[in-house]
Design an enzyme around this catalytic site. Structure first.
Site, PDB file in Angstrom:
ATOM      1  N   THR A  46       0.828  -1.210   0.000  1.00 23.47           N
ATOM      2  CA  THR A  46       0.000   0.000   0.000  1.00 23.47           C
ATOM      3  C   THR A  46       0.858   1.255   0.000  1.00 23.47           C
ATOM      4  O   THR A  46       0.512   2.262  -0.642  1.00 23.47           O
ATOM      5  CB  THR A  46      -0.921   0.007   1.231  1.00 23.47           C
ATOM      6  OG1 THR A  46      -1.629  -1.220   1.293  1.00 23.47           O
ATOM      7  CG2 THR A  46      -1.907   1.150   1.162  1.00 23.47           C
ATOM      8  N   TYR A 109     -13.306  -2.855   0.953  1.00 24.22           N
ATOM      9  CA  TYR A 109     -14.482  -2.179   0.428  1.00 24.22           C
ATOM     10  C   TYR A 109     -15.750  -3.040   0.499  1.00 24.22           C
ATOM     11  O   TYR A 109     -16.793  -2.593   0.956  1.00 24.22           O
ATOM     12  CB  TYR A 109     -14.282  -1.686  -1.019  1.00 24.22           C
ATOM     13  CG  TYR A 109     -15.403  -0.786  -1.485  1.00 24.22           C
ATOM     14  CD1 TYR A 109     -15.491   0.531  -1.049  1.00 24.22           C
ATOM     15  CD2 TYR A 109     -16.395  -1.264  -2.330  1.00 24.22           C
ATOM     16  CE1 TYR A 109     -16.542   1.345  -1.439  1.00 24.22           C
ATOM     17  CE2 TYR A 109     -17.450  -0.464  -2.732  1.00 24.22           C
ATOM     18  CZ  TYR A 109     -17.517   0.842  -2.286  1.00 24.22           C
ATOM     19  OH  TYR A 109     -18.565   1.649  -2.676  1.00 24.22           O
ATOM     20  N   TYR A 135      -2.501 -10.198   5.381  1.00 23.95           N
ATOM     21  CA  TYR A 135      -2.290  -8.799   5.773  1.00 23.95           C
ATOM     22  C   TYR A 135      -3.607  -8.241   6.289  1.00 23.95           C
ATOM     23  O   TYR A 135      -4.549  -8.027   5.520  1.00 23.95           O
ATOM     24  CB  TYR A 135      -1.768  -8.000   4.576  1.00 23.95           C
ATOM     25  CG  TYR A 135      -1.500  -6.537   4.832  1.00 23.95           C
ATOM     26  CD1 TYR A 135      -1.377  -6.021   6.122  1.00 23.95           C
ATOM     27  CD2 TYR A 135      -1.351  -5.658   3.763  1.00 23.95           C
ATOM     28  CE1 TYR A 135      -1.126  -4.681   6.349  1.00 23.95           C
ATOM     29  CE2 TYR A 135      -1.094  -4.305   3.973  1.00 23.95           C
ATOM     30  CZ  TYR A 135      -0.994  -3.823   5.266  1.00 23.95           C
ATOM     31  OH  TYR A 135      -0.739  -2.488   5.472  1.00 23.95           O
ATOM     32  N   ARG A 140      -7.747   0.376   6.628  1.00 24.48           N
ATOM     33  CA  ARG A 140      -7.838   0.572   5.181  1.00 24.48           C
ATOM     34  C   ARG A 140      -8.926  -0.299   4.548  1.00 24.48           C
ATOM     35  O   ARG A 140      -9.554   0.110   3.574  1.00 24.48           O
ATOM     36  CB  ARG A 140      -6.491   0.277   4.510  1.00 24.48           C
ATOM     37  CG  ARG A 140      -5.414   1.319   4.785  1.00 24.48           C
ATOM     38  CD  ARG A 140      -4.197   1.057   3.914  1.00 24.48           C
ATOM     39  NE  ARG A 140      -3.133   2.023   4.153  1.00 24.48           N
ATOM     40  CZ  ARG A 140      -3.011   3.201   3.535  1.00 24.48           C
ATOM     41  NH1 ARG A 140      -3.910   3.578   2.655  1.00 24.48           N
ATOM     42  NH2 ARG A 140      -1.986   3.994   3.802  1.00 24.48           N
ATOM     43  N   LYS A 164       1.025 -10.259   8.411  1.00 27.82           N
ATOM     44  CA  LYS A 164       1.329  -8.881   8.782  1.00 27.82           C
ATOM     45  C   LYS A 164       0.101  -8.346   9.502  1.00 27.82           C
ATOM     46  O   LYS A 164      -0.979  -8.212   8.911  1.00 27.82           O
ATOM     47  CB  LYS A 164       1.644  -8.030   7.544  1.00 27.82           C
ATOM     48  CG  LYS A 164       1.920  -6.563   7.862  1.00 27.82           C
ATOM     49  CD  LYS A 164       2.150  -5.763   6.576  1.00 27.82           C
ATOM     50  CE  LYS A 164       2.363  -4.285   6.888  1.00 27.82           C
ATOM     51  NZ  LYS A 164       2.521  -3.475   5.652  1.00 27.82           N
ATOM     52  N   ILE A 206       7.070  -5.220   9.166  1.00 32.52           N
ATOM     53  CA  ILE A 206       7.110  -4.679   7.803  1.00 32.52           C
ATOM     54  C   ILE A 206       6.857  -3.193   7.948  1.00 32.52           C
ATOM     55  O   ILE A 206       5.766  -2.763   8.296  1.00 32.52           O
ATOM     56  CB  ILE A 206       6.101  -5.364   6.870  1.00 32.52           C
ATOM     57  CG1 ILE A 206       6.510  -6.833   6.649  1.00 32.52           C
ATOM     58  CG2 ILE A 206       6.052  -4.635   5.522  1.00 32.52           C
ATOM     59  CD1 ILE A 206       5.558  -7.616   5.771  1.00 32.52           C
TER      60      ILE A 206
END
Length: 292
Positions: A46, A109, A135, A140, A164, A206
């Site tokens: 991202t 989304y 992840y 987000r 992650k 990360i």
């Protein structure tokens, strides 16, 4: 998957003033983070502004990163989307021979159920030619992947080897660490929380901040993994103000402001991302000037 322990860095995508990709700047950033001691790099995360990159640009960035890293450190490639079929297609067609793993963000989304998230990752893992890193970043994606879903994937899907975790929920993180398979790797996705999360049993970070603060971030993570928490705490608090500034308005706007102040890239974005405000840029410039 021991290669995923330690410090990874989610690489930025530098742009020129005309918003084309700045390949020379990307090479400078790659060399900078490797010289700073990171353990691996993540291409097309991202932080690389992937939502504004075309499919052709993503492929070019992946190939360029493999070429310029030149096997000095492992490379992880980000391939994720809210359309499971598109992710599967990309996994089946991308040239991933030089990647050590795939970082795949939870579908965003659509806000799927936990069972939908499980089935998405099961399909991704079946198509992936490399091991898969989950992840979770609900800030987000709009949907948290629970500890129960994560553990189910970790125990039941062989090709899913790591995670992650960027929920910021310390209790959830500890539930995953406590009940995960022994060889399942869990790394932090939050620079500011990485040190205490490693103390609870995480395997590394990360990082966004390591694009600029590679040496100190990698040193903090390495010290924490060696249970040298006096050193890890010293580096954590040295970087704490930088973390606050970096994420105050937007990522990657914050980290690109630091990189611009350090002379590594131009401070250019593609809409809808824009540079940080003038006031924040001035505070970042002052921090960089005094940082040592």
């Amino acid at each position: 998957m021991e290669q995923l322990r330690g410090t990874g860095v989610a690489l930025v995508t530098p742009f020129k003033k005309d918003e084309s990709i700045d390949w020379n700047a990307l090479e400078r950033v790659i060399d900078h983070v490797i010289a700073g001691g990171v353990d691996y790099v993540v291409s097309l995360g991202t932080t690389g502004e992937t939502p504004t990159l075309s499919a052709e640009e993503k492929l070019d960035i992946m190939k360029f990163t493999f070429e310029k890293v030149a096997k000095r450190v492992p490379v992880v490639v980000g391939i994720g989307d809210y359309n499971t079929r598109d992710v599967v297609k990309r996994l089946e067609t991308c040239p991933l021979d030089e990647a050590v793993a795939i970082l795949s963000v939870a579908p965003y989304y659509s806000k799927p159920s936990q069972e939908g998230i499980f089935q998405h990752y099961k399909a991704v893992a079946a198509a992936a030619p490399k091991p898969v890193i989950l992840y979770n970043v609900p800030g987000r994606t709009g949907r948290n992947m629970t500890a129960q879903t994560t553990l189910r994937l970790a125990h039941e899907v062989e090709n899913i080897v790591a995670m992650k975790e960027a929920s910021g929920d310390m209790v959830q993180c500890m539930q995953i660490i406590r009940d995960k398979p022994k060889d399942f790797i869990v790394v932090s996705g939050d620079d500011a929380l990485a040190m205490p999360q490693i103390a609870t049993g995480m395997d590394g970070l990360i990082s966004v901040a390591a694009n600029y603060f590679a040496k100190d971030t990698a040193g903090m993570v390495s010290a924490a993994l060696q249970n040298d928490f006096p050193t890890a705490r010293t580096l954590h608090y040295k970087l704490q103000e930088a973390f606050d500034l970096m994420f105050e308005e937007n990522n990657p706007a914050g980290v690109k402001a630091f990189l611009q102040e350090g002379g590594l890239i131009e401070n250019v974005f593609r809409l809808p991302v824009i540079p940080v405000s003038d006031g924040l840029q001035a505070r970042i410039a002052a921090f960089v000037k005094k940082f040592s």
